[in-house]
Design an enzyme around this catalytic site. Structure first.
Site, short mmCIF file in Angstrom:
data_model
loop_
_atom_site.label_atom_id
_atom_site.label_comp_id
_atom_site.label_asym_id
_atom_site.label_seq_id
_atom_site.Cartn_x
_atom_site.Cartn_y
_atom_site.Cartn_z
N ARG A 150 4.16 13.50 65.84
CA ARG A 150 4.86 12.84 64.62
C ARG A 150 6.33 12.94 64.70
O ARG A 150 7.05 13.69 65.22
CB ARG A 150 4.54 13.93 63.56
CG ARG A 150 3.00 13.82 63.33
CD ARG A 150 2.69 14.71 62.41
NE ARG A 150 1.11 14.70 62.17
CZ ARG A 150 0.37 15.39 61.35
NH1 ARG A 150 1.04 16.20 60.54
NH2 ARG A 150 -0.94 15.26 61.25
N ARG B 202 6.63 23.05 63.52
CA ARG B 202 6.94 21.88 63.54
C ARG B 202 7.44 21.17 64.53
O ARG B 202 8.50 21.04 64.69
CB ARG B 202 8.06 21.53 62.20
CG ARG B 202 8.12 20.24 61.59
CD ARG B 202 8.91 19.97 60.21
NE ARG B 202 8.59 20.86 59.42
CZ ARG B 202 7.47 20.82 58.30
NH1 ARG B 202 7.15 19.40 58.45
NH2 ARG B 202 7.27 21.48 57.31
N GLU C 140 0.90 26.31 55.99
CA GLU C 140 -0.40 25.65 56.33
C GLU C 140 -0.66 25.32 57.87
O GLU C 140 -0.15 25.20 58.50
CB GLU C 140 0.16 23.99 55.60
CG GLU C 140 -0.85 23.02 55.91
CD GLU C 140 -0.49 21.66 55.77
OE1 GLU C 140 0.36 21.42 54.89
OE2 GLU C 140 -1.11 20.61 56.32
N SER D 152 -5.54 20.99 56.71
CA SER D 152 -5.66 20.25 55.32
C SER D 152 -6.95 19.57 55.44
O SER D 152 -7.21 18.81 56.20
CB SER D 152 -4.36 19.21 55.42
OG SER D 152 -4.21 18.82 54.38
N ARG E 65 -0.01 26.16 65.71
CA ARG E 65 0.20 27.09 64.46
C ARG E 65 -0.54 28.14 64.75
O ARG E 65 -0.18 29.37 64.16
CB ARG E 65 0.21 26.36 63.02
CG ARG E 65 1.32 25.49 63.01
CD ARG E 65 1.36 24.73 61.59
NE ARG E 65 2.32 23.76 61.35
CZ ARG E 65 2.66 23.36 60.32
NH1 ARG E 65 1.85 23.37 59.23
NH2 ARG E 65 3.58 22.36 60.07
#
Length: 426
Positions: free
Chosen positions: A261, A276, A348, A351, A390
């Site tokens: 990303r 991130r 988070e 999802s 994560r």
RNA sequence: GGAGAGAUGGCCGAGUAGGUCUAAGGCGCUCGCCUGCUAAGCGAGUAUGUGGGGAAACUUGCAUCCAGGGUUCGAAUCCCUGUCUCUCCGCCA
């Protein structure tokens, strides 16, 4: 993508339910363009019908050796007109699909109304935030001290927001991937898939990343290829342009892939640690189901993802994304947030979304009901099961000890050769 | 990278001097008949998208023979471009 017929016939409802989700100027233009499109199509089909009939007549005349010149001349004009209309029609169709392809999904009735992430209600909390009798360190500090993470050298090799794992860190990342894949395949009934990590434009459009979110993606230079931002993209598109038999559903896939990303627009956010990254690992769950089951399937998918955290003994909570925080393609989304002690907050880690027929219509994934005519879009769902980097960060922070070592969760030990603790690498 | 072959309905497969292709035939599938079961046999049906009519069964128009463009009154069929697949050669983990 919403169904054109649905948008045409329910314009005000579509308008209302999407209003909260952004710019609606495109939808304003829809009605006029669609009316003209249908008008052109009507005339065009009449003329094509005429041409088909007369061409048959011409064939008959010629076969009998009679003169057909009059009809041929007449049809020359008709064909000319058809060509003009066809060009006109194409232009209007392109405008319409340009509008439809950029329209987000309509939130499900059960989605809470809200403006942004602060309005997301907590559905449940599982486990208590880990307590320490010392000041817990951030995972990047732990990782660097143990010499299992090295962001400085990663930056030298690639740049900011890239990971570099060593020793037990690399081993734990690999163990987590295997642990998650094993859990979902053997206990939750998913079939393992290993898809391409690079996909074409059509595939990116099918799941909704394109055309609106191109700036979030890495694109290959001189190729119309993109690095996948999630396994959802290649895996959901497996059945692109296919018609499935009803009795093949539901289909459950689990896939490990790296994810890429650009993180455009997130400068300054989460600049430290594994949270991130431009490249991270993820195990993704993807489902293809019949419409009447999709919300039950969403709950089960969510539970499957939660199981990973439960087995690892990590505290977490589940939130339901409100209308203002919902992603472009989703009709309903639950986020799972894991407890991060050093940041004293939930972050988070998964999802889980039901896209209903939104992606299926874009990607042409349909199914046929037994004994019934016609096809319907399947409902697609997906959820992280889980984001691996994560998860590793959460383990480091929640399982750290006063001396800076980290206990390995019991569930993970079989995947790490029985290792129980991470000690500093020499 | 070089040379060649190909892409047709769920599958196999026919169809190139353009015109009943409104796509043969086979397989599979569905329904019915028949046979006490099974098999075989017989009959009918069996693509997708979109529009009109109908409560519905159904009926009807248009489009679709890899994709996009072109020639023509008319294209699965002819021309151009692209994509993909296969075979051989070269290179390569």
């Amino acid at each position: 993508m919403l169904e054109i017929k649905y948008v045409r016939q329910n314009l005000s409802e579509v308008y209302n339910s999407l209003k909260k989700r952004g710019d609606m100027s495109a939808l304003d233009a829809f009605q006029g363009i669609e009316a003209v499109r249908r008008e052109i199509l009507g005339e065009l089909e009449d003329l094509r019908h005429q041409r088909n009939v007369v061409s048959g007549d011409i064939a008959d005349l010629k076969r009998k050796g009679e003169d057909a010149e009059g009809l041929v001349v007449q049809m020359r004009d008709v064909s000319g007109r058809i060509k003009v209309l066809e060009k006109n029609l194409t232009e209007h169709e392109e405008k319409i699909s340009e509008i439809l392809i950029r329209l987000p999904n309509i939130p499900h009735a059960s989605v809470p109304v809200g403006k942004n992430e602060t309005d997301n209600p907590v559905v449940r909390r599982v486990g208590e935030p880990t307590s320490f009798d010392f000041e817990p360190k951030a995972h990047w500090t732990l990782g660097e001290d143990l010499k299992i993470l090295d962001f400085e050298r990663a930056a030298k090799i690639a740049g900011a927001r890239f990971p570099l794992y060593f020793g037990a860190g690399a081993r734990m990342e690999r163990a987590l991937i295997n642990f998650m894949l094993e859990l979902h395949t053997t206990e939750h009934g998913y079939t393992e898939v290993l898809p391409p990590f690079i996909v074409n434009r059509k595939t990116m459009t099918g799941t909704g990343q394109l055309p609106k979110f191109a700036e979030d993606l890495f694109k290959l230079e001189n190729w119309d290829y993109f690095l996948i931002p999630t396994a959802e993209v290649p895996v959901t598109n497996i059945f692109q342009d296919e018609i499935l038999d009803e009795d093949r559903l539901p289909i459950y896939f689990v896939a490990y892939t790296p994810c890429f990303r650009s993180e455009a627009g997130s400068y300054g956010k989460d600049t430290r640690g594994l949270i991130r990254q431009h490249q991270f690992n993820k195990v993704e769950l993807v489902k293809f189901v019949t419409p009447e089951t999709s919300y039950d399937e969403l709950e089960r998918l969510l539970n499957n993802a939660e199981t990973v955290l439960q087995k690892l003994g990590l505290p977490y909570r589940v939130v339901s994304l409100c209308t203002g925080d919902l992603g472009f393609s989703a009709a309903k989304t639950y986020d799972i947030e894991v407890w991060m002690p050093a940041q004293n907050t939930y972050r988070e880690i998964s999802s889980c979304s039901n896209f209903e027929g939104f992606q299926a219509r874009r990607a042409g994934i349909r199914f046929r009901r037994k004994g019934k005519k016609g096809t319907e879009p399947v409902h697609t769902l997906n959820g992280s099961g889980l984001a691996v980097g994560r998860t590793l960060a959460a383990i480091l922070e929640n399982y750290q000890q006063a001396d800076g070592t980290v206990i390995i969760p019991e569930a993970l030990r079989p995947y790490m050769g029985g290792q129980e603790i991470i000690l500093p690498r020499p």
